[in-house]
Design an enzyme around this catalytic site. Structure first.
Site, PDB file in Angstrom:
ATOM      1  N   GLY A 196       6.667  -6.444  -0.243  1.00 13.18           N
ATOM      2  CA  GLY A 196       5.922  -6.376   1.015  1.00 13.18           C
ATOM      3  C   GLY A 196       6.791  -6.839   2.164  1.00 13.18           C
ATOM      4  N   SER A 197       6.137  -7.390   3.178  1.00 20.61           N
ATOM      5  CA  SER A 197       6.858  -7.742   4.397  1.00 20.61           C
ATOM      6  C   SER A 197       7.689  -9.018   4.211  1.00 20.61           C
ATOM      7  CB  SER A 197       5.862  -7.957   5.536  1.00 20.61           C
ATOM      8  OG  SER A 197       5.013  -9.037   5.223  1.00 20.61           O
TER       9      SER A 197
ATOM     10  N   GLU B 279      12.049  -2.585  11.214  1.00 22.19           N
ATOM     11  CA  GLU B 279      11.643  -1.365  10.528  1.00 22.19           C
ATOM     12  C   GLU B 279      10.545  -0.674  11.329  1.00 22.19           C
ATOM     13  OE1 GLU B 279      11.285  -1.368   5.714  1.00 22.19           O
ATOM     14  OE2 GLU B 279      10.172  -2.864   6.808  1.00 22.19           O
TER      15      GLU B 279
ATOM     16  N   LYS C 119      -2.402  -8.550  -7.644  1.00 21.63           N
ATOM     17  CA  LYS C 119      -3.145  -8.379  -6.400  1.00 21.63           C
ATOM     18  C   LYS C 119      -2.558  -7.171  -5.670  1.00 21.63           C
ATOM     19  CE  LYS C 119      -2.780  -9.564  -2.165  1.00 21.63           C
ATOM     20  NZ  LYS C 119      -3.429  -8.339  -1.658  1.00 21.63           N
ATOM     21  N   PRO C 120      -3.222  -6.011  -5.784  1.00 19.10           N
ATOM     22  CA  PRO C 120      -2.726  -4.850  -5.044  1.00 19.10           C
ATOM     23  C   PRO C 120      -3.071  -5.024  -3.573  1.00 19.10           C
ATOM     24  CG  PRO C 120      -4.811  -4.311  -6.101  1.00 19.10           C
ATOM     25  CD  PRO C 120      -4.490  -5.727  -6.487  1.00 19.10           C
TER      26      PRO C 120
ATOM     27  N   GLU D  72      10.895  -8.347  -2.920  1.00 19.70           N
ATOM     28  CA  GLU D  72      11.439  -7.057  -2.484  1.00 19.70           C
ATOM     29  C   GLU D  72      10.822  -6.808  -1.114  1.00 19.70           C
ATOM     30  OE1 GLU D  72      11.820  -3.745  -1.356  1.00 19.70           O
ATOM     31  OE2 GLU D  72      10.624  -2.916  -2.999  1.00 19.70           O
ATOM     32  N   LEU D  73      11.621  -7.039  -0.070  1.00 18.87           N
ATOM     33  CA  LEU D  73      11.063  -7.121   1.288  1.00 18.87           C
ATOM     34  C   LEU D  73      11.532  -5.941   2.139  1.00 18.87           C
ATOM     35  CD1 LEU D  73      11.632 -10.967   1.584  1.00 18.87           C
ATOM     36  CD2 LEU D  73       9.641  -9.752   0.686  1.00 18.87           C
TER      37      LEU D  73
ATOM     38  N   CYS E   7      10.217   1.265   2.064  1.00 16.87           N
ATOM     39  CA  CYS E   7      11.142   0.204   2.468  1.00 16.87           C
ATOM     40  C   CYS E   7      12.589   0.653   2.386  1.00 16.87           C
ATOM     41  CB  CYS E   7      10.904  -1.060   1.660  1.00 16.87           C
ATOM     42  SG  CYS E   7      10.806  -0.732  -0.077  1.00 16.87           S
TER      43      CYS E   7
ATOM     44  N   TRP F  26       0.812  -1.225   0.000  1.00 20.29           N
ATOM     45  CA  TRP F  26       0.000   0.000   0.000  1.00 20.29           C
ATOM     46  C   TRP F  26       0.839   1.266   0.000  1.00 20.29           C
ATOM     47  CZ3 TRP F  26       1.867   2.465   4.112  1.00 20.29           C
ATOM     48  CH2 TRP F  26       2.399   1.685   5.138  1.00 20.29           C
ATOM     49  N   ASN F  27       2.164   1.193   0.238  1.00 27.23           N
ATOM     50  CA  ASN F  27       2.906   2.447   0.431  1.00 27.23           C
ATOM     51  C   ASN F  27       3.158   3.213  -0.866  1.00 27.23           C
ATOM     52  OD1 ASN F  27       4.767   0.563  -0.356  1.00 27.23           O
ATOM     53  ND2 ASN F  27       6.358   1.196   1.074  1.00 27.23           N
TER      54      ASN F  27
HETATM   55  P1  ADP Z   1       2.543  -4.739   5.108  1.00 28.40           P
HETATM   56  O1  ADP Z   1       2.814  -5.282   6.476  1.00 28.40           O
HETATM   57  O2  ADP Z   1       3.482  -3.670   4.700  1.00 28.40           O
HETATM   58  O3  ADP Z   1       1.120  -4.443   4.820  1.00 28.40           O
HETATM   59  P2  ADP Z   1       2.283  -7.248   3.760  1.00 28.40           P
HETATM   60  O4  ADP Z   1       3.397  -8.148   3.399  1.00 28.40           O
HETATM   61  O5  ADP Z   1       1.319  -7.699   4.789  1.00 28.40           O
HETATM   62  O6  ADP Z   1       2.984  -5.886   4.136  1.00 28.40           O
HETATM   63  O7  ADP Z   1       1.470  -6.831   2.481  1.00 28.40           O
HETATM   64  C1  ADP Z   1       2.018  -6.738   1.202  1.00 28.40           C
HETATM   65  C2  ADP Z   1       1.087  -7.424   0.246  1.00 28.40           C
HETATM   66  O8  ADP Z   1       1.019  -8.804   0.607  1.00 28.40           O
HETATM   67  C3  ADP Z   1      -0.342  -6.913   0.265  1.00 28.40           C
HETATM   68  O9  ADP Z   1      -0.851  -6.911  -1.061  1.00 28.40           O
HETATM   69  C4  ADP Z   1      -1.040  -7.942   1.104  1.00 28.40           C
HETATM   70  O10 ADP Z   1      -2.413  -8.038   0.832  1.00 28.40           O
HETATM   71  C5  ADP Z   1      -0.329  -9.190   0.659  1.00 28.40           C
HETATM   72  N1  ADP Z   1      -0.503 -10.351   1.533  1.00 28.40           N
HETATM   73  C6  ADP Z   1      -0.653 -10.382   2.865  1.00 28.40           C
HETATM   74  N2  ADP Z   1      -0.800 -11.664   3.293  1.00 28.40           N
HETATM   75  C7  ADP Z   1      -0.732 -12.458   2.200  1.00 28.40           C
HETATM   76  C8  ADP Z   1      -0.813 -13.872   1.956  1.00 28.40           C
HETATM   77  N3  ADP Z   1      -0.999 -14.736   2.958  1.00 28.40           N
HETATM   78  N4  ADP Z   1      -0.707 -14.302   0.677  1.00 28.40           N
HETATM   79  C9  ADP Z   1      -0.520 -13.450  -0.329  1.00 28.40           C
HETATM   80  N5  ADP Z   1      -0.439 -12.125  -0.172  1.00 28.40           N
HETATM   81  C10 ADP Z   1      -0.545 -11.620   1.073  1.00 28.40           C
END
Ligand code: ADP
Length: 489
Positions: free
Chosen positions: A235-236, A388, A182-183, A257-258, A291, A158-159
């Site tokens: 993402g995370s 972070e 998948k945003p 890219e974490l 990030c 989302w950032n």
């Molecule tokens: P943040 O903590 O910064 O929100 P996330 O890793 O949770 O980071 O989110 C990044 C992306 O990963 C988002 O699009 C989120 O919906 C997606 N996401 C979260 N959980 C899952 C999962 N179990 N499988 C696939 N995508 C996921």
């Protein structure tokens, strides 16, 4: 549902999934809210496994036609898409700020940055050259070509609701792949608007599909599919590791890219004013929610007082407010979980001996607004040194020697970006080489650009986005040995 935002192009506001070139509703819906006000922006169709499978099937069907087009034609579509983004910059920025919270000026900057990836890959796609290798035997020719990997999935955060999408979809489509995106469920409206413009630019139905909703269900459907040959995730680290485990069942390729834990180091010989400018940009952009944001400031003894004095003045001058308010520098954090993490990090640091110089509390605006915060006397036991913070908190450490700060900078499982300020040329090269990261800013606080490879090492992931290398993630090598030929010569 119509938008409460006054858009020049009201059709950019979409609330359904985009599958095979059509807007598709779901049986369930979920709210997308404005993080600055808590106001409902949209009830969005909540995709799950069924919608994701339909999107994958659409991408599979569209793949042969798309990969057959000339790179030049794909480039023309991508360039038109980029131009449309710029033409509708104000609408895209309004949607982005509404669902994400960043100041409008930053949102406009993101639109331009996001569009630059489509333009870049429009051009790079024409340079997917192969090789002719001197053969290993007479009467043979060895040729290496590059092919699109096929149907790919992208999962984005989302950032940066636009830029994290375009740097994946630009590369994928230029390479001849089709995509299911998948945003983040927090910011789907920007991705839907992007799909509207993509269709207008000439992206054929099914080549780019968007599903938003139940993240684990969508993720599982993507990861279980043997049609999807690659997944690119930003993402995370927690979710990145999960996806990598899931990818093993079908041996999908993954790019990850974490998270990061970026150090920002100011040596005694730095230009102090430039260092403050860089520190502000790399720490407080997007309220500290990037990030590559600085997570730890290391300031050398001899420049410490001069730097801190000016840094504190700059942090105090930051204006907190809704992204749409004129002059806002810092918007709200994305949600209450994010706010709680920032509060936890600051309280833990103070309990472990940090000195609070500026801020340190929730902002008077309420909601998820947090005061820009400056802490000194930080140490490695603090949570903010290890994870972070993802918020507007600058934690400063004091150091004496180069070896000491190098060890501190590298003392983290992450390795995305690092920054340092020094005017000693001999030190610049050597120190940059010894930092365990994928990206280094030397006398610069802003390193993101479409022309350079973005990505990390260690637990910050692998794969590179942007630059000529960004295409490699979406290409497979094929080698042809043609035998039975005349030897020639
Ligand atoms: P943040 O903590 O910064 O929100 P996330 O890793 O949770 O980071 O989110 C990044 C992306 O990963 C988002 O699009 C989120 O919906 C997606 N996401 C979260 N959980 C899952 C999962 N179990 N499988 C696939 N995508 C996921």
């Amino acid at each position: 549902m119509t938008s409460l935002l006054a858009l020049t192009r009201p059709d950019l506001f979409q609330t359904q999934n985009f599958i095979a070139g059509a807007w598709v509703d779901s049986t369930a819906h979920y709210p997308v809210v404005n993080p600055a006000t808590g106001a409902l922006l949209a009830q969005v169709a909540r995709a799950g496994a069924t919608e994701t499978q339909a999107a994958i099937a659409a991408a599979q069907q569209a793949l042969p036609g798309w990969r057959r087009t000339l790179a030049k034609e794909r480039g023309t579509v991508l360039r038109r898409w980029s131009a449309l983004m710029l033409a509708h910059c104000d609408d895209l920025a309004a949607l982005l700020t509404a669902e994400q919270g960043k100041p409008l000026a930053e949102a406009r900057g993101e639109v331009a940055y996001a569009a630059s990836f489509l333009e870049w890959f429009a051009e790079e796609g024409r340079r997917v050259y192969g090789e002719v290798v001197p053969p290993h035997k007479l009467g043979a020719r060895v040729v290496v070509t590059k092919e699109p990997v096929g149907v790919v999935a992208a999962i984005t955060p989302w950032n940066f609701p636009l830029a994290m999408v375009t740097r994946k979809v630009g590369a994928a489509l230029a390479a001849g792949c089709s995509m299911v995106l998948k945003p983040s469920e927090e910011t789907p409206l920007s991705a839907f608007a992007l799909a509207v413009l993509g269709q207008e630019a000439g992206v054929p139905a099914g080549v780019f599909n968007v599903v938003s909703g139940d993240a684990p269900a969508i993720g599982d459907a993507v990861m279980q599919s043997d049609v999807v040959r690659k997944v690119s995730f930003t993402g995370s680290t927690r979710v990145g590791k999960l996806l990598m485990r899931q990818a093993s069942d079908t041996l999908k390729r993954v790019s990850l890219e974490l998270g990061g834990n970026a150090p920002f180091i100011v040596f005694d010989d730095a230009d102090v004013d430039a260092a403050v400018v860089g520190a502000m940009a790399s720490k407080f952009r997007n309220a500290g929610q990037t990030c590559v944001c600085v997570n730890r400031f290391f300031i050398q003894d001899g420049i410490y007082d001069r730097f801190m004095e000016r840094f504190a003045v700059a942090v105090r001058a930051l204006k907190v407010g809704e992204g749409t308010a004129p002059g806002s520098d810092i918007g709200p954090l994305i949600n209450t979980t994010a706010l709680q993490k920032v509060e936890r990090h600051v309280q833990d640091a103070i309990a472990l001996g940090a000195n609070l110089i500026v801020g340190g509390e929730s902002h008077a605006l309420g909601g998820t607004f947090y005061q820009p915060t400056l802490l000194t006397n930080a140490n490695v036991q603090m949570q903010l040194a290890q994870e972070e913070t993802f918020g507007p908190v600058a934690a400063c450490f004091r150091f004496k020697t180069e070896d000491e700060v190098l060890a501190l900078a590298n003392d983290t499982p992450f390795g995305l970006s690092a920054y340092f300020y020094s005017r000693d040329l001999a030190r610049v090269w050597d120190f940059a080489e010894r930092l365990q990261v994928g990206m280094v800013g030397v006398n610069e606080g802003m390193i993101s650009t479409e022309v350079a490879p973005f990505g990390g090492v260690k637990e910050s992931g692998f794969g590179r986005e942007g630059s000529s290398h960004g295409l490699d993630d979406y290409l497979s090598l094929k080698y042809m040995l043609v035998g039975g030929l005349r030897t020639g010569g």
